[in-house]
Design a protein around this motif. Sequence first.
Motif, PDB file in Angstrom:
ATOM      1  N   ARG A 174      73.804  62.151  -8.759  1.00  0.00           N
ATOM      2  CA  ARG A 174      72.137  62.374  -8.340  1.00  0.00           C
ATOM      3  C   ARG A 174      71.996  62.935  -6.943  1.00  0.00           C
ATOM      4  N   LEU A 175      71.258  64.353  -7.506  1.00  0.00           N
ATOM      5  CA  LEU A 175      71.281  65.141  -5.870  1.00  0.00           C
ATOM      6  C   LEU A 175      70.127  65.108  -5.613  1.00  0.00           C
ATOM      7  N   THR A 176      69.499  64.728  -3.867  1.00  0.00           N
ATOM      8  CA  THR A 176      68.566  65.037  -3.161  1.00  0.00           C
ATOM      9  C   THR A 176      68.775  66.232  -2.509  1.00  0.00           C
ATOM     10  N   LEU A 177      67.697  67.497  -2.717  1.00  0.00           N
ATOM     11  CA  LEU A 177      68.040  68.517  -2.161  1.00  0.00           C
ATOM     12  C   LEU A 177      66.840  68.976  -0.526  1.00  0.00           C
ATOM     13  N   VAL A 178      67.148  69.421   0.497  1.00  0.00           N
ATOM     14  CA  VAL A 178      66.370  68.867   1.853  1.00  0.00           C
ATOM     15  C   VAL A 178      66.254  70.890   2.263  1.00  0.00           C
ATOM     16  N   LEU A 224      74.600  71.537 -12.307  1.00  0.00           N
ATOM     17  CA  LEU A 224      73.773  70.871 -11.395  1.00  0.00           C
ATOM     18  C   LEU A 224      72.326  70.606 -11.307  1.00  0.00           C
ATOM     19  N   GLU A 225      71.684  70.935 -12.195  1.00  0.00           N
ATOM     20  CA  GLU A 225      70.193  70.843 -12.481  1.00  0.00           C
ATOM     21  C   GLU A 225      69.381  69.757 -12.795  1.00  0.00           C
ATOM     22  N   GLU A 226      70.021  69.500 -13.758  1.00  0.00           N
ATOM     23  CA  GLU A 226      70.486  67.908 -13.680  1.00  0.00           C
ATOM     24  C   GLU A 226      70.485  66.527 -13.234  1.00  0.00           C
ATOM     25  N   ALA A 227      71.317  66.713 -11.829  1.00  0.00           N
ATOM     26  CA  ALA A 227      71.470  65.538 -11.627  1.00  0.00           C
ATOM     27  C   ALA A 227      70.379  65.848 -10.300  1.00  0.00           C
ATOM     28  N   VAL A 228      69.628  66.975 -10.360  1.00  0.00           N
ATOM     29  CA  VAL A 228      68.310  66.834  -9.439  1.00  0.00           C
ATOM     30  C   VAL A 228      67.360  65.456  -9.443  1.00  0.00           C
ATOM     31  N   VAL A 229      67.168  65.032  -8.193  1.00  0.00           N
ATOM     32  CA  VAL A 229      66.333  63.965  -8.725  1.00  0.00           C
ATOM     33  C   VAL A 229      65.072  63.758  -7.105  1.00  0.00           C
ATOM     34  N   GLU A 230      65.616  64.709  -6.919  1.00  0.00           N
ATOM     35  CA  GLU A 230      64.519  64.578  -5.182  1.00  0.00           C
ATOM     36  C   GLU A 230      64.619  65.686  -4.724  1.00  0.00           C
ATOM     37  N   VAL A 231      63.422  66.128  -3.981  1.00  0.00           N
ATOM     38  CA  VAL A 231      63.165  67.732  -3.372  1.00  0.00           C
ATOM     39  C   VAL A 231      62.488  67.336  -1.975  1.00  0.00           C
ATOM     40  N   LEU A 274      58.421  78.129   0.299  1.00  0.00           N
ATOM     41  CA  LEU A 274      57.656  77.732  -1.210  1.00  0.00           C
ATOM     42  C   LEU A 274      58.219  77.636  -2.151  1.00  0.00           C
ATOM     43  N   LEU A 275      57.558  76.798  -3.286  1.00  0.00           N
ATOM     44  CA  LEU A 275      58.092  75.812  -4.166  1.00  0.00           C
ATOM     45  C   LEU A 275      58.858  77.140  -5.084  1.00  0.00           C
ATOM     46  N   GLU A 276      59.803  77.336  -5.343  1.00  0.00           N
ATOM     47  CA  GLU A 276      60.213  78.196  -6.352  1.00  0.00           C
ATOM     48  C   GLU A 276      60.562  77.366  -7.829  1.00  0.00           C
ATOM     49  N   ARG A 277      60.547  75.977  -8.102  1.00  0.00           N
ATOM     50  CA  ARG A 277      61.190  75.136  -8.543  1.00  0.00           C
ATOM     51  C   ARG A 277      60.305  74.514  -9.706  1.00  0.00           C
ATOM     52  N   GLU A 278      60.606  74.176 -10.578  1.00  0.00           N
ATOM     53  CA  GLU A 278      59.797  74.655 -12.220  1.00  0.00           C
ATOM     54  C   GLU A 278      59.207  72.679 -12.313  1.00  0.00           C
ATOM     55  N   PRO A 279      58.633  72.309 -12.350  1.00  0.00           N
ATOM     56  CA  PRO A 279      58.420  70.706 -13.036  1.00  0.00           C
ATOM     57  C   PRO A 279      59.014  70.059 -13.552  1.00  0.00           C
ATOM     58  N   CYS A 339      61.787  64.730 -11.287  1.00  0.00           N
ATOM     59  CA  CYS A 339      62.755  65.044 -10.003  1.00  0.00           C
ATOM     60  C   CYS A 339      61.148  64.939  -9.097  1.00  0.00           C
ATOM     61  N   SER A 340      61.078  64.036  -8.409  1.00  0.00           N
ATOM     62  CA  SER A 340      60.135  63.940  -7.380  1.00  0.00           C
ATOM     63  C   SER A 340      60.102  64.938  -6.607  1.00  0.00           C
ATOM     64  N   VAL A 341      59.450  65.917  -6.144  1.00  0.00           N
ATOM     65  CA  VAL A 341      58.917  66.978  -5.356  1.00  0.00           C
ATOM     66  C   VAL A 341      58.248  66.618  -3.450  1.00  0.00           C
ATOM     67  N   THR A 342      58.442  66.947  -2.649  1.00  0.00           N
ATOM     68  CA  THR A 342      57.909  67.044  -1.390  1.00  0.00           C
ATOM     69  C   THR A 342      58.365  68.641  -1.133  1.00  0.00           C
ATOM     70  N   VAL A 343      57.225  69.264  -1.516  1.00  0.00           N
ATOM     71  CA  VAL A 343      57.114  70.562  -0.593  1.00  0.00           C
ATOM     72  C   VAL A 343      55.920  70.488  -0.264  1.00  0.00           C
ATOM     73  N   GLU A 344      55.691  71.335   1.402  1.00  0.00           N
ATOM     74  CA  GLU A 344      55.016  71.390   2.242  1.00  0.00           C
ATOM     75  C   GLU A 344      55.567  72.552   3.698  1.00  0.00           C
ATOM     76  N   MET A 345      54.361  73.935   3.580  1.00  0.00           N
ATOM     77  CA  MET A 345      54.724  74.673   4.157  1.00  0.00           C
ATOM     78  C   MET A 345      54.864  74.832   5.948  1.00  0.00           C
ATOM     79  N   VAL A 346      55.834  73.650   6.067  1.00  0.00           N
ATOM     80  CA  VAL A 346      55.564  72.954   7.543  1.00  0.00           C
ATOM     81  C   VAL A 346      56.282  73.731   8.395  1.00  0.00           C
ATOM     82  N   GLY A 347      56.003  73.834  10.002  1.00  0.00           N
ATOM     83  CA  GLY A 347      57.334  74.402  10.329  1.00  0.00           C
ATOM     84  C   GLY A 347      59.064  73.843  10.492  1.00  0.00           C
TER      85      GLY A 347
END
Length: 382
Positions: free
Chosen positions: A68-72, A84-91, A96-101, A105-113
Amino acid sequence: MVSALAFAYFLSKVSDTVTLPLLNIPQSELVLRSDNVFLLRQAGLSPELLIFRDQLDLRALERAGRLRLTLVDHNVLPSSDSYLEEAVVEVIDHHLLEREPNPTCSVTVEMVGSCATLVTEHIIQKAPEILDQQLAQLLYAAMVLDCVNMDPAAGKVTPKDSQYAAALERRFPTLPPRGALFQSLQNAKFDVSGLNTEQMILKDMKVVSETFNVAISVLYITLEEFFQRVGLEAELSSCCQKFGFDLLILMTISFTESREPIRELAVFSQSSRCREQVCQFLEQSCSPALDLRPISTPLPHISAYHQGNRLASRKKLLPLVKAFLKEQSGDRCPGPGEEEESDVPPTPMNSLVEGCPLNEGLPQISAQDLQEKFSKLEGVDL
């Protein structure tokens, strides 16, 4: 690196799942990350505790249903890692958000520094009790470096970055002074002494690919210094051939005595047509405008510029390069002296944002070694 270490530690404390931070570079490349090595040493963490991409066979783990992968710090996998896509469970990411919904997969994307800001937010909101001086120092250092000492004039810091940096400062008043910490990390990051040309290019590199491969490297010396390297064009050509790059963009960052940033840009390709097309696109860019002013160079296969827009970092250059590649889709750059497609193997890249080589062989770290590393990590006061 900090985001992976800190979030894996957080997950290991709030769940029963064995969670490991995996650095998406080969172990041999750690030496190129001089600021990372410096921070590890300052935080009292041994590099021997780290786990690198070439030490685990992710394909075998995925096939066995044990991954199970979490991408940071990135939100999409490159095409080479699509299995590996099916193993991704969190981001968790600040690009810039490029991931398809995907409902799984839980997605937290915010353009902070800094991605470390979002990881800090997770920890403070969900498990503040795990925060200690060591973990806070890692997160704080990443924020301070990513956000250029939290200076609004640099164009990197956002209110959320400032909010969580201040929260760590209040909770841990013995953290290193912000200015001194930034300067020490900056000095370590800019230390390229002893690196050859290939290592300097690989030290801080992203790669984007469509119909051809473009590498974008940040150099921590001026173009004038870089151009004085003996046999430079031959070394750049060799590096491009070795890693399958059709074009290489070099973005330099240096500072005046008053600490004002100076940015320069150089474009290298053996294909004049390819180089000219990219240069024209970047010169005419309006979003953002790079404000490129040509500077002379004695090297025939390099176009060089002074970049007037000092706030346009590589993070802002990447979308421009991707837009160019999409516009040029189907029109591959020819190699030197030929028009046919190259048989160079896929580019080995050092960032999961745009790609990374896979180790198709057996893992170089045994299950026993892995458990030992995990036990040591659990025993560290992170």
